[in-house]
Design a protein around this motif. Structure first.
Motif, PDB file in Angstrom:
ATOM      1  N   LEU A  62      54.668  54.567  67.796  1.00 19.42           N
ATOM      2  CA  LEU A  62      53.790  53.414  67.998  1.00 19.42           C
ATOM      3  C   LEU A  62      52.979  53.156  66.738  1.00 19.42           C
ATOM      4  O   LEU A  62      52.795  54.024  65.895  1.00 19.42           O
ATOM      5  N   ASP A  63      52.487  51.917  66.618  1.00 23.27           N
ATOM      6  CA  ASP A  63      51.555  51.529  65.564  1.00 23.27           C
ATOM      7  C   ASP A  63      50.186  51.310  66.192  1.00 23.27           C
ATOM      8  O   ASP A  63      50.084  50.814  67.323  1.00 23.27           O
ATOM      9  N   PHE A  64      49.129  51.636  65.435  1.00 26.40           N
ATOM     10  CA  PHE A  64      47.761  51.511  65.944  1.00 26.40           C
ATOM     11  C   PHE A  64      46.897  50.773  64.932  1.00 26.40           C
ATOM     12  O   PHE A  64      46.881  51.103  63.755  1.00 26.40           O
ATOM     13  N   TRP A  65      46.213  49.734  65.423  1.00 30.05           N
ATOM     14  CA  TRP A  65      45.244  48.998  64.632  1.00 30.05           C
ATOM     15  C   TRP A  65      43.850  49.257  65.214  1.00 30.05           C
ATOM     16  O   TRP A  65      43.604  48.950  66.387  1.00 30.05           O
ATOM     17  N   LYS A  66      42.974  49.783  64.422  1.00 28.60           N
ATOM     18  CA  LYS A  66      41.639  50.140  64.892  1.00 28.60           C
ATOM     19  C   LYS A  66      40.650  49.024  64.594  1.00 28.60           C
ATOM     20  O   LYS A  66      40.467  48.631  63.444  1.00 28.60           O
ATOM     21  N   ALA A  67      40.015  48.505  65.640  1.00 28.10           N
ATOM     22  CA  ALA A  67      38.983  47.491  65.458  1.00 28.10           C
ATOM     23  C   ALA A  67      37.676  48.162  65.053  1.00 28.10           C
ATOM     24  O   ALA A  67      37.337  49.232  65.554  1.00 28.10           O
ATOM     25  N   GLY A  68      36.957  47.533  64.133  1.00 27.95           N
ATOM     26  CA  GLY A  68      35.684  48.078  63.698  1.00 27.95           C
ATOM     27  C   GLY A  68      34.617  47.913  64.764  1.00 27.95           C
ATOM     28  O   GLY A  68      34.340  46.793  65.206  1.00 27.95           O
ATOM     29  N   SER A  69      34.049  49.005  65.216  1.00 32.88           N
ATOM     30  CA  SER A  69      33.012  48.952  66.242  1.00 32.88           C
ATOM     31  C   SER A  69      32.308  50.299  66.317  1.00 32.88           C
ATOM     32  O   SER A  69      32.962  51.344  66.227  1.00 32.88           O
ATOM     33  N   PRO A  70      30.975  50.298  66.503  1.00 30.85           N
ATOM     34  CA  PRO A  70      30.272  51.572  66.668  1.00 30.85           C
ATOM     35  C   PRO A  70      30.495  52.178  68.049  1.00 30.85           C
ATOM     36  O   PRO A  70      30.239  53.358  68.260  1.00 30.85           O
ATOM     37  N   ARG A  71      30.995  51.347  68.966  1.00 31.75           N
ATOM     38  CA  ARG A  71      31.235  51.813  70.330  1.00 31.75           C
ATOM     39  C   ARG A  71      32.733  51.836  70.621  1.00 31.75           C
ATOM     40  O   ARG A  71      33.493  51.128  69.978  1.00 31.75           O
ATOM     41  N   PRO A  72      33.158  52.622  71.602  1.00 26.22           N
ATOM     42  CA  PRO A  72      34.581  52.628  71.967  1.00 26.22           C
ATOM     43  C   PRO A  72      35.079  51.230  72.303  1.00 26.22           C
ATOM     44  O   PRO A  72      34.405  50.475  73.019  1.00 26.22           O
ATOM     45  N   THR A  73      36.234  50.880  71.786  1.00 27.29           N
ATOM     46  CA  THR A  73      36.759  49.523  71.930  1.00 27.29           C
ATOM     47  C   THR A  73      37.783  49.408  73.055  1.00 27.29           C
ATOM     48  O   THR A  73      38.494  50.369  73.367  1.00 27.29           O
ATOM     49  N   ASP A 131      58.979  55.685  78.910  1.00 25.86           N
ATOM     50  CA  ASP A 131      58.401  55.727  77.570  1.00 25.86           C
ATOM     51  C   ASP A 131      57.109  54.917  77.508  1.00 25.86           C
ATOM     52  O   ASP A 131      56.142  55.319  76.836  1.00 25.86           O
ATOM     53  N   ALA A 132      57.085  53.772  78.182  1.00 23.53           N
ATOM     54  CA  ALA A 132      55.859  52.967  78.221  1.00 23.53           C
ATOM     55  C   ALA A 132      54.727  53.770  78.852  1.00 23.53           C
ATOM     56  O   ALA A 132      53.583  53.752  78.373  1.00 23.53           O
ATOM     57  N   ALA A 133      55.031  54.476  79.933  1.00 20.84           N
ATOM     58  CA  ALA A 133      54.021  55.292  80.605  1.00 20.84           C
ATOM     59  C   ALA A 133      53.550  56.427  79.706  1.00 20.84           C
ATOM     60  O   ALA A 133      52.344  56.693  79.587  1.00 20.84           O
ATOM     61  N   LEU A 136      51.332  55.171  76.916  1.00 22.19           N
ATOM     62  CA  LEU A 136      50.008  54.846  77.441  1.00 22.19           C
ATOM     63  C   LEU A 136      49.175  56.114  77.617  1.00 22.19           C
ATOM     64  O   LEU A 136      47.994  56.155  77.255  1.00 22.19           O
ATOM     65  N   GLN A 137      49.792  57.150  78.162  1.00 28.74           N
ATOM     66  CA  GLN A 137      49.086  58.420  78.324  1.00 28.74           C
ATOM     67  C   GLN A 137      48.689  59.000  76.960  1.00 28.74           C
ATOM     68  O   GLN A 137      47.585  59.538  76.805  1.00 28.74           O
ATOM     69  N   PHE A 138      49.576  58.880  75.991  1.00 30.90           N
ATOM     70  CA  PHE A 138      49.291  59.390  74.651  1.00 30.90           C
ATOM     71  C   PHE A 138      48.090  58.666  74.052  1.00 30.90           C
ATOM     72  O   PHE A 138      47.201  59.294  73.457  1.00 30.90           O
ATOM     73  N   VAL A 139      48.059  57.346  74.198  1.00 34.09           N
ATOM     74  CA  VAL A 139      46.940  56.558  73.670  1.00 34.09           C
ATOM     75  C   VAL A 139      45.630  57.000  74.328  1.00 34.09           C
ATOM     76  O   VAL A 139      44.606  57.169  73.649  1.00 34.09           O
ATOM     77  N   ARG A 140      45.661  57.218  75.633  1.00 37.30           N
ATOM     78  CA  ARG A 140      44.450  57.692  76.316  1.00 37.30           C
ATOM     79  C   ARG A 140      44.011  59.059  75.780  1.00 37.30           C
ATOM     80  O   ARG A 140      42.825  59.329  75.673  1.00 37.30           O
ATOM     81  N   PRO A 182      48.630  68.286  77.938  1.00 39.39           N
ATOM     82  CA  PRO A 182      47.414  67.479  78.079  1.00 39.39           C
ATOM     83  C   PRO A 182      47.678  65.979  78.113  1.00 39.39           C
ATOM     84  O   PRO A 182      46.907  65.231  78.726  1.00 39.39           O
ATOM     85  N   VAL A 183      48.756  65.526  77.479  1.00 33.67           N
ATOM     86  CA  VAL A 183      49.096  64.100  77.526  1.00 33.67           C
ATOM     87  C   VAL A 183      49.536  63.712  78.932  1.00 33.67           C
ATOM     88  O   VAL A 183      49.135  62.673  79.467  1.00 33.67           O
ATOM     89  N   ALA A 184      50.360  64.539  79.568  1.00 34.39           N
ATOM     90  CA  ALA A 184      50.855  64.246  80.921  1.00 34.39           C
ATOM     91  C   ALA A 184      49.729  64.230  81.953  1.00 34.39           C
ATOM     92  O   ALA A 184      49.879  63.627  83.024  1.00 34.39           O
ATOM     93  N   ARG A 185      48.606  64.844  81.638  1.00 30.38           N
ATOM     94  CA  ARG A 185      47.481  64.836  82.572  1.00 30.38           C
ATOM     95  C   ARG A 185      46.705  63.520  82.534  1.00 30.38           C
ATOM     96  O   ARG A 185      45.883  63.255  83.406  1.00 30.38           O
ATOM     97  N   GLN A 186      46.986  62.683  81.544  1.00 32.82           N
ATOM     98  CA  GLN A 186      46.276  61.406  81.402  1.00 32.82           C
ATOM     99  C   GLN A 186      46.776  60.377  82.422  1.00 32.82           C
ATOM    100  O   GLN A 186      47.928  60.385  82.837  1.00 32.82           O
ATOM    101  N   SER A 187      45.890  59.461  82.776  1.00 35.40           N
ATOM    102  CA  SER A 187      46.224  58.406  83.738  1.00 35.40           C
ATOM    103  C   SER A 187      47.128  57.351  83.112  1.00 35.40           C
ATOM    104  O   SER A 187      47.081  57.099  81.909  1.00 35.40           O
TER     105      SER A 187
END
Length: 227
Positions: A62-73, A131-133, A136-140, A182-187
């Motif tokens: 996957l590719d990840f783009w991080k938005a600038g923010s002091p708080r979780p986005t 894979d989509a699931a 998603l768990q990995f991102v969490r 730990p990834v599989a434990r994510q929602s």
């Protein structure tokens, strides 16, 4: 659930009709002139992190783009289309608008259903959906490291990516609290899903009832597409 599926089907058909409206025919000279006049699209912003592996297969990245923010986005979780047999994570529509609004973006690749067929997986659509699931768990699992709001993740995509997004949105949570991984434990729950041109069922009999003249979808269930 069946009523919800029918509502989603109606919405999808309305979107499809809106996008299928044809513009007046142009002469060859007009078409060439329009092509020359079409502005070149600006290069897409490069990801903060590219080709991050969430599995062991070469397409589980996957590719990840991080938005600038002091708080979780919040996060846009993008799943590309292509009938589960083609396509790539490379282009995300409205990417810069998301980032400007303080919304981080993830775009995933996934194993194709054709690859699943060759591996003997039945039904082969299991691979792109699982894979989509997993992605998603990995991102969490990266929420703290990547400054993400794990509660506000919305999936989007078109065509097959739209179907995968709806599958995540309507499926029971696939988290395994007892897993050693730990990834599989994510929602796998989503905050929302916004899709276009979706296949709104994975039930062949139901699809035949809704669209009796349709031949689309066989590749999800083991029929290799014609090359």
């Amino acid at each position: 659930m069946k009523r919800l599926s029918l509502i989603l089907a109606c919405l999808s058909l309305q979107c499809g009709h809106a996008f299928a409206a044809e513009s007046p025919a142009k002469s060859g000279a007009e078409a060439k002139s329009a092509a020359r006049a079409k502005p070149t699209e600006p290069a897409q912003t490069k990801p903060t992190l590219a080709d991050v592996a969430y599995g062991t297969h070469q397409r589980q990245v996957l590719d990840f783009w991080k938005a600038g923010s002091p708080r979780p986005t919040p996060v846009v979780f993008h799943i590309h289309g292509g009938g589960w047999v083609a396509g790539d994570k490379a282009h995300v529509a409205s990417l810069d608008k998301y980032l400007a609004a303080g919304i981080s973006v993830v775009s995933i690749n996934y194993r194709y259903s054709t690859q699943a067929m060759l591996a003997g997986v039945k039904p082969p659509v299991q691979w792109p959906l699982s894979d989509a699931a997993r992605a998603l768990q990995f991102v969490r699992s990266k929420a703290g490291e990547w400054n993400l709001d794990r509660q506000r993740i919305g999936a989007t995509g078109g065509s097959a990516g739209a179907c995968s997004s709806l599958w995540l949105a309507l499926h029971n949570d696939l988290a395994d609290p007892q897993s050693n991984d730990p990834v599989a434990r994510q929602s796998t729950r989503l905050w929302c899903a916004a899709v276009i041109g979706a296949q709104t069922s994975l039930d062949p009999q139901q699809l035949k009832e809704w669209t009796p003249n349709s031949r689309y979808g066989g590749h999800a269930f083991g029929f290799m597409p014609i090359q």
